[in-house]
Motif scaffolding. Structure first.
Motif, PDB file in Angstrom:
ATOM      1  N   GLN A  24       0.721  -1.390   0.389  1.00 14.37           N
ATOM      2  CA  GLN A  24       0.081  -0.287  -0.096  1.00 14.37           C
ATOM      3  C   GLN A  24       0.680   1.048   0.122  1.00 14.37           C
ATOM      4  N   GLY A  25       0.760   2.257  -0.995  1.00 15.59           N
ATOM      5  CA  GLY A  25       1.630   3.085  -0.600  1.00 15.59           C
ATOM      6  C   GLY A  25       0.345   4.516  -0.447  1.00 15.59           C
ATOM      7  N   VAL A  26       0.482   5.240  -0.813  1.00 13.43           N
ATOM      8  CA  VAL A  26      -0.095   7.140  -0.486  1.00 13.43           C
ATOM      9  C   VAL A  26      -1.374   7.195  -0.879  1.00 13.43           C
ATOM     10  N   ASP A  27      -1.291   6.565  -2.337  1.00  5.13           N
ATOM     11  CA  ASP A  27      -2.788   6.632  -3.393  1.00  5.13           C
ATOM     12  C   ASP A  27      -2.825   5.098  -4.276  1.00  5.13           C
ATOM     13  N   ASN A  28      -2.393   4.091  -3.624  1.00  6.05           N
ATOM     14  CA  ASN A  28      -2.561   3.513  -3.796  1.00  6.05           C
ATOM     15  C   ASN A  28      -2.373   2.115  -3.635  1.00  6.05           C
ATOM     16  N   TYR A  29      -2.872   0.891  -4.121  1.00  3.45           N
ATOM     17  CA  TYR A  29      -2.167  -0.384  -3.038  1.00  3.45           C
ATOM     18  C   TYR A  29      -2.618  -1.565  -4.568  1.00  3.45           C
ATOM     19  N   GLU A  30      -1.871  -2.511  -4.485  1.00  2.00           N
ATOM     20  CA  GLU A  30      -1.041  -3.924  -5.043  1.00  2.00           C
ATOM     21  C   GLU A  30      -1.756  -4.730  -4.016  1.00  2.00           C
ATOM     22  N   SER A  31      -2.290  -5.679  -4.350  1.00  2.00           N
ATOM     23  CA  SER A  31      -2.369  -7.597  -4.496  1.00  2.00           C
ATOM     24  C   SER A  31      -1.308  -8.176  -5.399  1.00  2.00           C
ATOM     25  N   TYR A  32      -0.158  -9.109  -4.317  1.00  2.00           N
ATOM     26  CA  TYR A  32       0.553 -10.243  -4.407  1.00  2.00           C
ATOM     27  C   TYR A  32       0.054 -11.888  -4.576  1.00  2.00           C
ATOM     28  N   PRO A  33      -0.119 -12.845  -5.034  1.00  2.00           N
ATOM     29  CA  PRO A  33      -0.353 -13.885  -4.842  1.00  2.00           C
ATOM     30  C   PRO A  33       0.875 -15.000  -3.436  1.00  2.00           C
ATOM     31  N   SER A  34       2.074 -13.712  -3.469  1.00  2.00           N
ATOM     32  CA  SER A  34       2.838 -14.741  -3.171  1.00  2.00           C
ATOM     33  C   SER A  34       4.604 -13.586  -2.572  1.00  2.00           C
ATOM     34  N   PHE A  35       4.752 -13.880  -1.852  1.00  2.00           N
ATOM     35  CA  PHE A  35       6.479 -12.779  -1.680  1.00  2.00           C
ATOM     36  C   PHE A  35       7.016 -12.807  -2.238  1.00  2.00           C
ATOM     37  N   HIS A  36       7.002 -14.499  -2.908  1.00  2.00           N
ATOM     38  CA  HIS A  36       7.758 -14.341  -4.651  1.00  2.00           C
ATOM     39  C   HIS A  36       7.939 -13.685  -5.511  1.00  2.00           C
ATOM     40  N   ARG A  37       6.909 -13.400  -5.403  1.00  2.00           N
ATOM     41  CA  ARG A  37       6.014 -12.425  -6.553  1.00  2.00           C
ATOM     42  C   ARG A  37       6.398 -11.178  -6.093  1.00  2.00           C
ATOM     43  N   PHE A  38       6.275 -10.956  -5.532  1.00  2.00           N
ATOM     44  CA  PHE A  38       6.426  -9.345  -4.803  1.00  2.00           C
ATOM     45  C   PHE A  38       7.415  -9.063  -4.973  1.00  2.00           C
ATOM     46  N   TRP A  39       8.481 -10.134  -4.802  1.00  2.00           N
ATOM     47  CA  TRP A  39       9.937  -9.416  -5.382  1.00  2.00           C
ATOM     48  C   TRP A  39      10.397  -9.713  -5.967  1.00  2.00           C
ATOM     49  N   ASP A  40      10.045 -10.730  -7.208  1.00  2.00           N
ATOM     50  CA  ASP A  40      10.779 -10.725  -9.103  1.00  2.00           C
ATOM     51  C   ASP A  40       9.737  -9.053  -8.957  1.00  2.00           C
ATOM     52  N   ILE A  41       9.458  -8.585  -8.852  1.00  2.00           N
ATOM     53  CA  ILE A  41       8.586  -6.677 -10.187  1.00  2.00           C
ATOM     54  C   ILE A  41       9.429  -5.892  -9.545  1.00  2.00           C
ATOM     55  N   TRP A  42       9.882  -5.923  -7.367  1.00  2.00           N
ATOM     56  CA  TRP A  42      10.016  -4.882  -6.852  1.00  2.00           C
ATOM     57  C   TRP A  42      10.874  -5.084  -5.980  1.00  2.00           C
ATOM     58  N   ASN A  43      12.483  -5.705  -6.588  1.00  2.00           N
ATOM     59  CA  ASN A  43      13.492  -6.086  -5.824  1.00  2.00           C
ATOM     60  C   ASN A  43      15.032  -5.103  -6.490  1.00  2.00           C
ATOM     61  N   LYS A  44      14.688  -4.575  -8.068  1.00  3.44           N
ATOM     62  CA  LYS A  44      15.645  -3.621  -8.777  1.00  3.44           C
ATOM     63  C   LYS A  44      15.373  -2.609  -7.838  1.00  3.44           C
ATOM     64  N   GLU A  45      13.963  -1.649  -8.082  1.00  2.00           N
ATOM     65  CA  GLU A  45      13.372  -0.606  -6.532  1.00  2.00           C
ATOM     66  C   GLU A  45      14.087  -0.629  -5.794  1.00  2.00           C
ATOM     67  N   LEU A  46      13.502  -1.984  -5.155  1.00  2.00           N
ATOM     68  CA  LEU A  46      14.163  -2.088  -3.416  1.00  2.00           C
ATOM     69  C   LEU A  46      15.724  -1.813  -3.091  1.00  2.00           C
ATOM     70  N   LEU A  47      16.730  -2.773  -4.298  1.00  2.00           N
ATOM     71  CA  LEU A  47      18.110  -2.412  -4.410  1.00  2.00           C
ATOM     72  C   LEU A  47      18.291  -1.330  -5.003  1.00  2.00           C
ATOM     73  N   GLU A  48      18.320  -0.830  -6.020  1.00  4.87           N
ATOM     74  CA  GLU A  48      18.957   0.860  -6.556  1.00  4.87           C
ATOM     75  C   GLU A  48      18.694   1.890  -5.655  1.00  4.87           C
ATOM     76  N   LYS A  49      17.341   1.758  -4.628  1.00  6.42           N
ATOM     77  CA  LYS A  49      17.083   3.274  -3.605  1.00  6.42           C
ATOM     78  C   LYS A  49      16.926   2.964  -2.411  1.00  6.42           C
ATOM     79  N   ASN A  50      17.966   1.461  -2.027  1.00  6.37           N
ATOM     80  CA  ASN A  50      18.907   1.332  -0.791  1.00  6.37           C
ATOM     81  C   ASN A  50      17.331   1.547  -0.069  1.00  6.37           C
ATOM     82  N   TYR A  51      16.125   0.314   0.155  1.00  2.53           N
ATOM     83  CA  TYR A  51      15.237   0.845   0.892  1.00  2.53           C
ATOM     84  C   TYR A  51      15.770   0.284   2.331  1.00  2.53           C
ATOM     85  N   LEU A  52      14.728   0.319   3.248  1.00  2.07           N
ATOM     86  CA  LEU A  52      15.130  -0.092   4.101  1.00  2.07           C
ATOM     87  C   LEU A  52      13.832  -0.769   4.744  1.00  2.07           C
TER      88      LEU A  52
END
Length: 346
Positions: free
Chosen positions: A182-210
């Motif tokens: 869930q973000g400030v103005d949207n939310y998305e659902s994923y059937p598994s954590f693995h699917r979430f990671w496949d889509i988001w890992n590049k963004e999370l790693l490049e921007k040094n997310y905590l």
């Protein structure tokens, strides 16, 4: 060249936009100029592009003409860092200028933006402040983030070098497999954590997310609220300049006013326990920051309290945004200018 003989000359360092215009908080710069003039000082705004070894090309606000005037200035008695962009502090010109200030023995604050994870690493071993930190990890490995999410069920994902609530998400485990983001103005659902990671890992790693555990925040009239604490250095330590309350309204991810948050007076919530928490953390944070990074003359703290009464420090901001509370902004100007004069006299 301007040669101010009536009192100290204060330099306010900011950035230059790509089109050559001066960036930064213009209204703040003008209010500082007004106050300094009343205290027999004067200020000017400049960027590293305007500096030489012997003088600085900058801008001084004329109260009579109500406009900025470009002039040549000698090096000031003190430099106040209000650079608004992190990338500007990463430039070689910034590092060279800081070196020149050290050579000339000119006081400089606040030295830098604060990386959120560096802050956590600094405070997690502090004997007092460690008690107020939500559990936090740097997002580096898929398995570590998955374990962290399984442990806490609901966590926040934050870019380590962003501010104003930009890029913040809440990641929630809905059942043993389904994930909700869930973000400030949207939310998305994923059937598994693995699917979430496949889509988001590049963004999370490049921007040094905590990743930070979600605190079950106390509520007022059905919505969570946070403390916004502004502090400044004085001769005998760090003092509280003002406290405001920010309440979530249209979404629960952040309480920031630009994203729909609501402003409430601290007096509505004030208690001995709240006051004690704030008075405890402010000097410890100021001293820890200055010891690690260089002198911090001001900072703000985003903090909260859980439904069970647990206090948490969420973030510390080295370039505090303007407070919507007029009285806090007025005290901010007063404290900054007094600090300028104090440091310039040393």
């Amino acid at each position: 060249m301007i040669n101010n003989t009536t009192g100290p000359l204060i330099g306010i360092l900011t950035s230059q936009k790509e089109n050559g215009d001066i960036a930064g908080n213009g209204p703040l710069f003008i209010e500082l100029q007004k106050k300094l003039i009343s205290l027999n000082g004067v200020s000017f705004v400049f960027t590293t592009e305007g500096t030489t070894n012997d003088f600085i090309i900058g801008y001084s606000f004329s109260l009579e003409k109500k406009c900025w005037i470009k002039r040549k200035f000698p090096y000031p008695s003190l430099v106040y860092n209000r650079i608004p962009f992190r990338k500007s502090e990463q430039k070689e010109s910034f590092r060279r200028f800081i070196s020149v200030l050290r050579d000339k023995n000119i006081p400089f604050f606040n030295p830098c933006f604060i990386d959120k994870y560096e802050l956590y690493e600094l405070l997690k071993n502090h004997p007092v402040l460690q008690n107020f930190l939500p559990q936090t990890i740097l997002v580096q490995e898929k398995k570590d983030l998955f374990s962290f999410l399984k442990k806490h069920k609901s966590i926040y994902l934050k870019p380590s070098q962003a501010s104003k609530g930009i890029g913040i998400f809440r990641l929630k485990m809905m059942n043993p497999s389904a994930i909700q983001l869930q973000g400030v103005d949207n939310y998305e659902s994923y059937p598994s954590f693995h699917r979430f990671w496949d889509i988001w890992n590049k963004e999370l790693l490049e921007k040094n997310y905590l990743a930070q555990e979600e605190i079950n925040s106390a509520e007022y009239e059905g919505n969570r609220f946070d403390f916004r604490i502004l502090a400044h250095a004085e001769e005998d330590g760090y003092k509280i300049t003002g406290v405001g309350i920010r309440q979530a309204q249209t979404q629960e991810i952040t309480t920031h006013i630009p994203t729909g948050g609501r402003l409430l007076p601290y007096e509505l919530f004030q208690s001995t326990e709240h006051d004690q928490f704030i008075q405890t953390v402010v000097p410890h944070i100021g001293e820890a920051l200055s010891k690690q990074f260089g002198f911090f003359g001001e900072f703000s703290i985003d903090a909260g309290i859980s439904k069970t009464g647990r206090y948490s420090i969420y973030e510390v901001n080295s370039k505090p945004m303007s407070f919507d509370e007029t009285e806090i902004e007025e005290r901010k100007i007063e404290h900054l200018c007094r600090l300028f004069l104090q440091l310039a006299d040393n």
